[in-house]
Design a protein around this motif. Sequence first.
Motif, PDB file in Angstrom:
ATOM      1  N   THR A  93      14.380  -1.308  -4.566  1.00  0.00           N
ATOM      2  CA  THR A  93      13.475  -1.990  -5.317  1.00  0.00           C
ATOM      3  C   THR A  93      12.490  -1.159  -6.222  1.00  0.00           C
ATOM      4  OG1 THR A  93      12.178  -4.008  -5.501  1.00  0.00           O
ATOM      5  CG2 THR A  93      11.629  -2.409  -3.678  1.00  0.00           C
ATOM      6  N   SER A  94      11.852  -1.610  -7.234  1.00  0.00           N
ATOM      7  CA  SER A  94      10.983  -0.849  -8.199  1.00  0.00           C
ATOM      8  C   SER A  94       9.601  -0.862  -7.307  1.00  0.00           C
ATOM      9  CB  SER A  94      10.917  -1.620  -9.582  1.00  0.00           C
ATOM     10  OG  SER A  94      10.095  -2.897  -9.436  1.00  0.00           O
ATOM     11  N   SER A  95       8.699  -0.184  -7.867  1.00  0.00           N
ATOM     12  CA  SER A  95       7.388  -0.057  -7.616  1.00  0.00           C
ATOM     13  C   SER A  95       6.659  -1.316  -7.846  1.00  0.00           C
ATOM     14  CB  SER A  95       6.725   1.275  -8.408  1.00  0.00           C
ATOM     15  OG  SER A  95       5.055   1.181  -7.892  1.00  0.00           O
ATOM     16  N   VAL A  96       6.922  -2.088  -8.690  1.00  0.00           N
ATOM     17  CA  VAL A  96       6.281  -3.107  -9.214  1.00  0.00           C
ATOM     18  C   VAL A  96       6.661  -4.380  -8.445  1.00  0.00           C
ATOM     19  CG1 VAL A  96       5.991  -5.008 -10.891  1.00  0.00           C
ATOM     20  CG2 VAL A  96       5.608  -2.675 -11.598  1.00  0.00           C
ATOM     21  N   GLU A 122       4.722   3.943  -3.551  1.00  0.00           N
ATOM     22  CA  GLU A 122       3.580   3.613  -4.356  1.00  0.00           C
ATOM     23  C   GLU A 122       3.461   2.270  -4.702  1.00  0.00           C
ATOM     24  OE1 GLU A 122       5.029   5.852  -7.770  1.00  0.00           O
ATOM     25  OE2 GLU A 122       4.595   7.765  -7.017  1.00  0.00           O
ATOM     26  N   GLY A 123       4.420   1.535  -4.807  1.00  0.00           N
ATOM     27  CA  GLY A 123       4.269  -0.032  -5.066  1.00  0.00           C
ATOM     28  C   GLY A 123       3.705  -0.803  -3.700  1.00  0.00           C
ATOM     29  N   LEU A 124       3.849  -0.059  -2.583  1.00  0.00           N
ATOM     30  CA  LEU A 124       3.358  -0.797  -1.300  1.00  0.00           C
ATOM     31  C   LEU A 124       1.939  -0.381  -1.000  1.00  0.00           C
ATOM     32  CD1 LEU A 124       6.286  -0.405   1.044  1.00  0.00           C
ATOM     33  CD2 LEU A 124       5.535  -2.216  -0.009  1.00  0.00           C
ATOM     34  N   ASN A 128      -2.248  -2.207  -0.702  1.00  0.00           N
ATOM     35  CA  ASN A 128      -2.815  -1.990   0.448  1.00  0.00           C
ATOM     36  C   ASN A 128      -2.289  -2.408   1.659  1.00  0.00           C
ATOM     37  OD1 ASN A 128      -5.008  -0.647  -1.158  1.00  0.00           O
ATOM     38  ND2 ASN A 128      -5.807  -2.691  -1.907  1.00  0.00           N
ATOM     39  N   VAL A 129      -1.085  -2.217   1.774  1.00  0.00           N
ATOM     40  CA  VAL A 129      -0.532  -2.975   3.166  1.00  0.00           C
ATOM     41  C   VAL A 129      -0.356  -1.427   4.271  1.00  0.00           C
ATOM     42  CG1 VAL A 129       0.948  -4.563   2.251  1.00  0.00           C
ATOM     43  CG2 VAL A 129       1.898  -2.294   2.532  1.00  0.00           C
TER      44      VAL A 129
END
Length: 209
Positions: A93-96, A122-124, A128-129
């Motif tokens: 999946t993509s960062s967004v 980077e997306g995660l 802030n998870v």
Amino acid sequence: MNQQIRNFNQDFDAIVTIYGERTAFIPVVDGQKNLNYEQLNELVFKHLAWFEELGIKRGERIGALMPNSVEMLALFIACLRGGYGFAPLACDTSSVEAENWAKLIRPTRVIMGNILPTPVKEGLKKANVNLTEIHNNGEFAFLPTDKKITKCSGGSKLYLYTSGTTGLPKAIVLDGDRLWSSGHTFVRQNGLNFESNFRIWNYLPQSYL
């Protein structure tokens, strides 16, 4: 047709008791060993202790980003046994998309494979998870060796992330016992059982269905 909703934990206990030495998982990765139902159940109990160590409470959601693997399946079964929400997402999946998924699902923690691409990480992080990285090598070295929890709980959920063909992706929420009941009905209608010694080859992404 009315179909009785089965209790996954009761059925799984019966499977382990009666067919404990039967093969549950057959990994296709070189060097990984088959797991029978007794071994799988032990892994489940260790997962429940691990969830407790990670501060994940029953009923909370656990995100999962890892390739098709015994770790992915064991994590899913542990969530079903322990009364947790299981929210898988594809590794490519993509960062967004990863960021949007995390904000939508709001997992207490995301368990990710060690081969996860950088954009997904980077997306995660933008969402802030809490992230926990594991190795998908069939060894389960991340689990506690001296602690396990054998008390199971109902109320599990499966959160599936839609493709977004009609707008922004949404979460489809499936009840664990109803999901199990559906699978049980499929097996019964097709005349499959433990005595028939059937095997199911899964080549579809476990993160999808």
